[in-house]
Design an enzyme around this catalytic site. Structure first.
Site, mmCIF file in Angstrom:
data_model
loop_
_atom_site.group_PDB
_atom_site.id
_atom_site.type_symbol
_atom_site.label_atom_id
_atom_site.label_comp_id
_atom_site.label_asym_id
_atom_site.label_seq_id
_atom_site.Cartn_x
_atom_site.Cartn_y
_atom_site.Cartn_z
ATOM 1 C CE1 TYR A 155 -3.423 2.779 0.656
ATOM 2 C CE2 TYR A 155 -2.482 3.016 2.850
ATOM 3 C CZ TYR A 155 -3.337 3.465 1.860
ATOM 4 O OH TYR A 155 -4.105 4.576 2.066
HETATM 5 N N1 LIG Z 1 -9.423 5.865 5.668
HETATM 6 C C1 LIG Z 1 -8.178 6.070 6.026
HETATM 7 O O1 LIG Z 1 -7.777 5.820 7.185
HETATM 8 C C2 LIG Z 1 -7.193 6.627 5.034
HETATM 9 C C3 LIG Z 1 -5.952 7.082 5.495
HETATM 10 C C4 LIG Z 1 -5.036 7.592 4.587
HETATM 11 C C5 LIG Z 1 -5.364 7.648 3.251
HETATM 12 N N2 LIG Z 1 -6.550 7.206 2.819
HETATM 13 C C6 LIG Z 1 -6.853 7.270 1.396
HETATM 14 O O2 LIG Z 1 -8.079 7.953 1.245
HETATM 15 C C7 LIG Z 1 -8.771 7.446 0.103
HETATM 16 C C8 LIG Z 1 -10.165 6.997 0.509
HETATM 17 O O3 LIG Z 1 -10.057 6.016 1.532
HETATM 18 P P1 LIG Z 1 -11.378 5.476 2.270
HETATM 19 O O4 LIG Z 1 -10.938 4.864 3.540
HETATM 20 O O5 LIG Z 1 -12.407 6.530 2.265
HETATM 21 O O6 LIG Z 1 -11.815 4.303 1.249
HETATM 22 P P2 LIG Z 1 -13.135 3.387 1.197
HETATM 23 O O7 LIG Z 1 -14.067 3.724 2.292
HETATM 24 O O8 LIG Z 1 -12.651 1.973 1.086
HETATM 25 O O9 LIG Z 1 -13.760 3.806 -0.204
HETATM 26 C C9 LIG Z 1 -13.024 3.573 -1.351
HETATM 27 C C10 LIG Z 1 -13.687 4.247 -2.523
HETATM 28 O O10 LIG Z 1 -12.878 4.024 -3.682
HETATM 29 C C11 LIG Z 1 -13.686 3.495 -4.721
HETATM 30 N N3 LIG Z 1 -12.891 2.674 -5.620
HETATM 31 C C12 LIG Z 1 -12.055 1.649 -5.322
HETATM 32 N N4 LIG Z 1 -11.502 1.155 -6.435
HETATM 33 C C13 LIG Z 1 -11.987 1.900 -7.466
HETATM 34 C C14 LIG Z 1 -11.798 1.901 -8.865
HETATM 35 N N5 LIG Z 1 -10.975 1.011 -9.447
HETATM 36 N N6 LIG Z 1 -12.446 2.822 -9.618
HETATM 37 C C15 LIG Z 1 -13.280 3.740 -9.044
HETATM 38 N N7 LIG Z 1 -13.508 3.779 -7.714
HETATM 39 C C16 LIG Z 1 -12.874 2.872 -6.944
HETATM 40 C C17 LIG Z 1 -14.791 2.749 -4.009
HETATM 41 O O11 LIG Z 1 -15.898 2.616 -4.889
HETATM 42 P P3 LIG Z 1 -17.054 1.478 -4.736
HETATM 43 O O12 LIG Z 1 -17.227 1.228 -3.268
HETATM 44 O O13 LIG Z 1 -18.215 2.117 -5.418
HETATM 45 O O14 LIG Z 1 -16.552 0.277 -5.455
HETATM 46 C C18 LIG Z 1 -15.063 3.689 -2.832
HETATM 47 O O15 LIG Z 1 -15.895 4.757 -3.251
HETATM 48 C C19 LIG Z 1 -7.888 6.353 -0.463
HETATM 49 O O16 LIG Z 1 -7.054 6.891 -1.464
HETATM 50 C C20 LIG Z 1 -7.060 5.921 0.729
HETATM 51 O O17 LIG Z 1 -5.833 5.321 0.341
HETATM 52 C C21 LIG Z 1 -7.493 6.689 3.682
#
Ligand SMILES: NC(=O)c1ccc[n+]([C@@H]2O[C@H](COP(=O)([O-])OP(=O)(O)OC[C@H]3O[C@@H](n4cnc5c(N)ncnc54)[C@H](OP(=O)(O)O)[C@@H]3O)[C@@H](O)[C@H]2O)c1
Length: 249
Positions: A155
């Site tokens: 990751y």
């Molecule tokens: N949450 C954390 O603690 C955290 C910390 C640091 C960074 N981040 C970053 O923040 C971002 C969002 O994280 P999150 O935790 O909110 O994620 P999440 O709740 O798992 O949601 C992921 C989103 O990405 C979409 N997605 C995944 N693969 C895709 C693809 N190939 N094409 C289009 N959409 C796609 C999913 O769509 P569907 O569900 O519709 O398939 C969903 O809307 C990511 O880049 C993650 O690396 C998160």
């Protein structure tokens, strides 16, 4: 908050989590928002309904960012709805924590193509529009590229590539007035981290202990920073990778 009136924004992966929060905030600052999703049409339509209920403009568009044809269709649809796309938030990602020994070629392809190729394809599509003036790309990276948590090797490798891409693409696109920045969120409460079992875990307690502001992030914490980077208020900022983690580093 900074104004994004008359801008057209695509937020990838906005059906839930941080992307949904960013989409809602961008809409509040005046942008017309394309709420991209891969599978969760219900979640994406909920975000659109929230935005339109507040008087904002939004439409949900399905596309897998790792597929060039899907990305072209996403941009075509955005342009049909709202005109040229001048804000792109590359938020969609696959985040799997696993021991080194569990990383397979298939998992590498899935994570790298979504997180890295997806970011490249959408940025290419934004830049391929020859009728945009100033534009802003905001890539969502992770504070994990600084803290390197256990089992995050694949990751953080993918997100470190996003950081490097951000800086290099900013140099290439700057002469056209296209700014490219990234944000590094800290551990946050989202559908994704709940599904991973992070929320309520010992790892979450440790993350809170390591965070000077004493909590995990929420989807509402990142929108204001993204809205600022998208806006003309950030006109002199490009090629930057900004930590937004409550001080965790
Ligand atoms: N949450 C954390 O603690 C955290 C910390 C640091 C960074 N981040 C970053 O923040 C971002 C969002 O994280 P999150 O935790 O909110 O994620 P999440 O709740 O798992 O949601 C992921 C989103 O990405 C979409 N997605 C995944 N693969 C895709 C693809 N190939 N094409 C289009 N959409 C796609 C999913 O769509 P569907 O569900 O519709 O398939 C969903 O809307 C990511 O880049 C993650 O690396 C998160």
């Amino acid at each position: 908050m900074s104004s994004n009136n008359a801008r057209t924004a695509i937020v990838t992966g906005a059906s839930k989590g941080l992307g949904a929060g960013i989409a809602r905030t961008l809409a509040r600052t005046g942008a017309a928002v394309v709420v991209n999703y891969r599978e969760d049409a219900t979640g994406a339509e909920r975000v659109v309904a929230d935005i339109t209920a507040e008087g904002g403009r939004a439409v949900a568009v399905q596309a897998d960012v790792a597929r060039g044809g899907d990305v072209r269709r996403l941009f075509d649809r955005a342009r049909e709805e709202y005109g040229p796309v001048d804000v792109l938030v590359n938020n969609a990602a696959v985040a799997v924590f696993m021991p080194l020994s569990d990383i397979t070629e298939k998992e590498f392809q899935r994570e790298m193509t979504t997180n890295v190729l997806g970011t490249i394809l959408t940025t290419q599509a934004l830049a391929a529009q020859d009728d945009i003036g100033a534009a802003s790309v905001v890539n969502v990276s992770t504070a994990g590229t600084l803290t390197h948590p256990l089992y995050s090797s694949l990751y953080v490798a993918s997100k470190s590539a996003v950081n490097a891409f951000t800086i290099a693409a900013a140099k290439e696109l700057g002469p056209r007035g296209i700014r490219v920045n990234a944000i590094m969120p800290g551990p946050s409460d989202t559908e994704g981290t709940r599904a991973m079992g992070f929320v309520g875990s010992a790892q979450e307690a440790q993350a809170i202990a390591d965070t000077p502001l004493g909590r995990t992030g929420t989807p509402d914490d990142y929108g204001p920073l993204v809205a600022f980077l998208a806006s003309d208020d950030a006109r002199w900022i490009t090629g930057d990778v900004i930590l937004a983690s409550g001080g965790m580093r």
